[in-house]
Scaffold this motif. Structure first.
Motif, short mmCIF file in Angstrom:
data_model
loop_
_atom_site.label_atom_id
_atom_site.label_comp_id
_atom_site.label_asym_id
_atom_site.label_seq_id
_atom_site.Cartn_x
_atom_site.Cartn_y
_atom_site.Cartn_z
N LEU A 1 8.61 2.19 75.06
CA LEU A 1 9.53 1.88 76.15
C LEU A 1 8.90 2.16 77.51
CD1 LEU A 1 12.91 3.23 74.70
CD2 LEU A 1 12.10 0.86 74.82
N GLY A 2 8.13 3.24 77.58
CA GLY A 2 7.45 3.55 78.84
C GLY A 2 6.49 2.45 79.25
N SER A 3 5.78 1.88 78.27
CA SER A 3 4.87 0.78 78.57
C SER A 3 5.63 -0.42 79.13
CB SER A 3 4.12 0.36 77.31
OG SER A 3 3.34 1.43 76.80
N LEU A 4 6.76 -0.74 78.51
CA LEU A 4 7.56 -1.87 78.98
C LEU A 4 8.05 -1.65 80.41
CD1 LEU A 4 9.66 -2.58 75.76
CD2 LEU A 4 7.96 -4.10 76.77
N VAL A 5 8.59 -0.45 80.67
CA VAL A 5 9.16 -0.17 81.98
C VAL A 5 8.08 -0.15 83.07
CG1 VAL A 5 10.34 1.59 83.37
CG2 VAL A 5 11.13 1.08 81.04
N TRP B 1 3.07 -4.09 87.06
CA TRP B 1 2.19 -5.21 86.74
C TRP B 1 2.92 -6.25 85.90
CZ3 TRP B 1 0.47 -0.13 85.35
CH2 TRP B 1 -0.38 0.46 86.28
N PRO B 2 3.98 -6.85 86.42
CA PRO B 2 4.74 -7.82 85.61
C PRO B 2 3.92 -9.04 85.20
CG PRO B 2 5.43 -7.90 87.90
CD PRO B 2 4.53 -6.71 87.77
N ARG C 1 -10.30 -9.14 81.05
CA ARG C 1 -9.42 -9.80 82.00
C ARG C 1 -9.33 -9.09 83.35
NH1 ARG C 1 -5.52 -13.36 80.27
NH2 ARG C 1 -5.19 -13.53 82.53
N ASP C 2 -9.43 -7.76 83.35
CA ASP C 2 -9.06 -7.02 84.57
C ASP C 2 -10.18 -6.22 85.21
OD1 ASP C 2 -6.39 -7.92 84.35
OD2 ASP C 2 -5.95 -6.33 82.91
N ALA C 3 -11.25 -5.94 84.50
CA ALA C 3 -12.35 -5.22 85.14
C ALA C 3 -12.99 -6.11 86.20
CB ALA C 3 -13.38 -4.78 84.11
N GLY C 4 -13.48 -5.51 87.25
CA GLY C 4 -14.08 -6.28 88.33
C GLY C 4 -15.28 -7.07 87.86
#
Length: 380
Positions: free
Chosen positions: A115-119, A125-126, A175-178
């Protein structure tokens, strides 16, 4: 109980679940004739050397080589002292009643992580649902031994989950590393730092998790007889093929399993990536512009490198405080305890986030002359 069973039982308490019997642990206040206070002093001296080396490199009081030497010597002293401390552990004879709550706590912890991950992802980061996926996989890792029959030790889902977590981490990096992240790993200084860090972490993990020992518990028929034999270890999550060994001439005993190598690859790779990014920032002219990122990267990597090896916490506490550390034993070493899974999940999340964030720092950008196709920069 064979050597491997004793060591495996200790390691299982950190990241999985198992039925390999009680932990065989050492007792006393010396390790191979060395007083524990001396091992503790070596560890503290190493910490002091790491801090001094960091300050030297950060403030430029002397040459970078002197500071790097202090950092390296300090890291070696910390690892050596810690290994000595965790090699001696006191195993309580009676299981306290409150350990019966561990399965329920495990399930609740997994729900909180999911749940913490979802919130958090929805809030910050939606546009990156992959973060939710990683959080759910780690929540499943925590809950796995509690929710499946017989702790899921032979369930194929365990192997699938064990493969899915590192795959998700690699996908997040992809996907996200520079864009400079691959270049950082191929630059000379960061690359060397990454390799050395990975090696030191691997040694530290294998000793602190109990998979290797230079102070084994031996039965009368084992003394003086070396062996290498196939074995099975229930960590992480499921049974993994392993080789159990004992070399009396060193002396060195323990086991190497596919599961332990998987954990070293995941955690060691993340720690090494953070260390490489920190090294890049420290050896770049722009490092002074992002001190918070450097401190955050080093602090996170160092703290998590210790934290993820949960058995080391009890080993040090038991060596220093003796029987008074009994509650810590059950929290860190009991196979059903949620502490190991939570440490692992926190380690993966924190180190992944730290590396992704640091990879976008200006100090980590790799000019074209630094890339393998060109001439390396002098700062690398």
């Amino acid at each position: 109980m064979a050597i491997g069973q004793a060591l495996a039982a200790a390691a299982v308490g950190g990241y999985g679940s198992g039925d390999l019997g009680a932990v065989v642990a050492h007792a006393g206040t010396t390790h191979a004739g060395t007083p524990h206070w001396l091992l503790g002093a070596v560890t503290l001296l190493g910490i002091a050397a790491v801090i001094a080396g960091w300050r030297t490199v950060r403030e430029g009081e002397r040459s970078d080589r002197f500071g790097a030497g202090l950092l390296s010597a300090g890291a070696i002293l910390v690892i050596a002292g810690t290994i000595g401390l965790v090699e001696v552990q006191i195993a309580p004879a009676a299981t306290p009643d409150w350990t019966r709550l561990f399965p329920a706590i495990n399930a609740v912890s997994a729900i909180v992580v999911a749940l913490g991950s979802l919130v958090v992802v929805r809030w910050k980061w939606p546009e990156r649902p992959r973060y939710v996926g990683l959080g759910l996989l780690l929540a499943a890792w925590i809950a796995y031994p509690t929710l499946l029959p017989q702790e899921g030790l032979t369930n194929p889902l365990g192997y699938l989950l064990a493969a899915a977590v590192p795959a998700a981490v690699l996908y997040v990096f992809y996907r996200d590393a520079g864009p400079s992240f691959p270049g950082v790993l191929t630059a000379r200084v960061p690359g060397v730092v990454a390799v050395v860090t990975f090696g030191l972490f691997g040694v530290f993990y294998l000793f602190s998790a109990g998979t290797l020992s230079v102070n084994p518990d031996l039965t009368a028929d084992m003394v003086g007889q070396g062996f290498v034999t196939p074995y099975q270890v229930a960590s992480p999550l499921v049974y993994w093929p392993a080789l159990e060994f004992y070399f009396p001439a060193i002396p060195l005993s323990g086991y190497v399993s596919l599961g332990s190598l998987l954990l070293v690859a995941i955690l060691g790779g993340l720690v090494a990536s953070n260390a490489a990014l920190a090294a890049r920032q420290l050896t770049t002219a722009g490092s002074l512009d992002s001190p918070q990122a450097i401190v955050g990267t080093i602090t996170t990597a160092g703290a998590t490198a210790c934290g993820c090896c949960a058995p080391a916490v009890y080993g040090a506490a038991g060596a220093l405080f003796g029987a008074a550390a009994t509650p810590v034993y059950w929290a860190f070493m009991d196979p059903s305890s949620p502490v190991g899974g939570l440490f692992f999940a926190a380690s993966v999340l924190i180190l992944t986030g730290s590396a992704v964030r640091a990879s976008h720092e200006p100090a980590c950008q790799i000019p074209s002359v630094d890339r393998p196709s060109g001439e390396p920069n002098a700062s690398d």
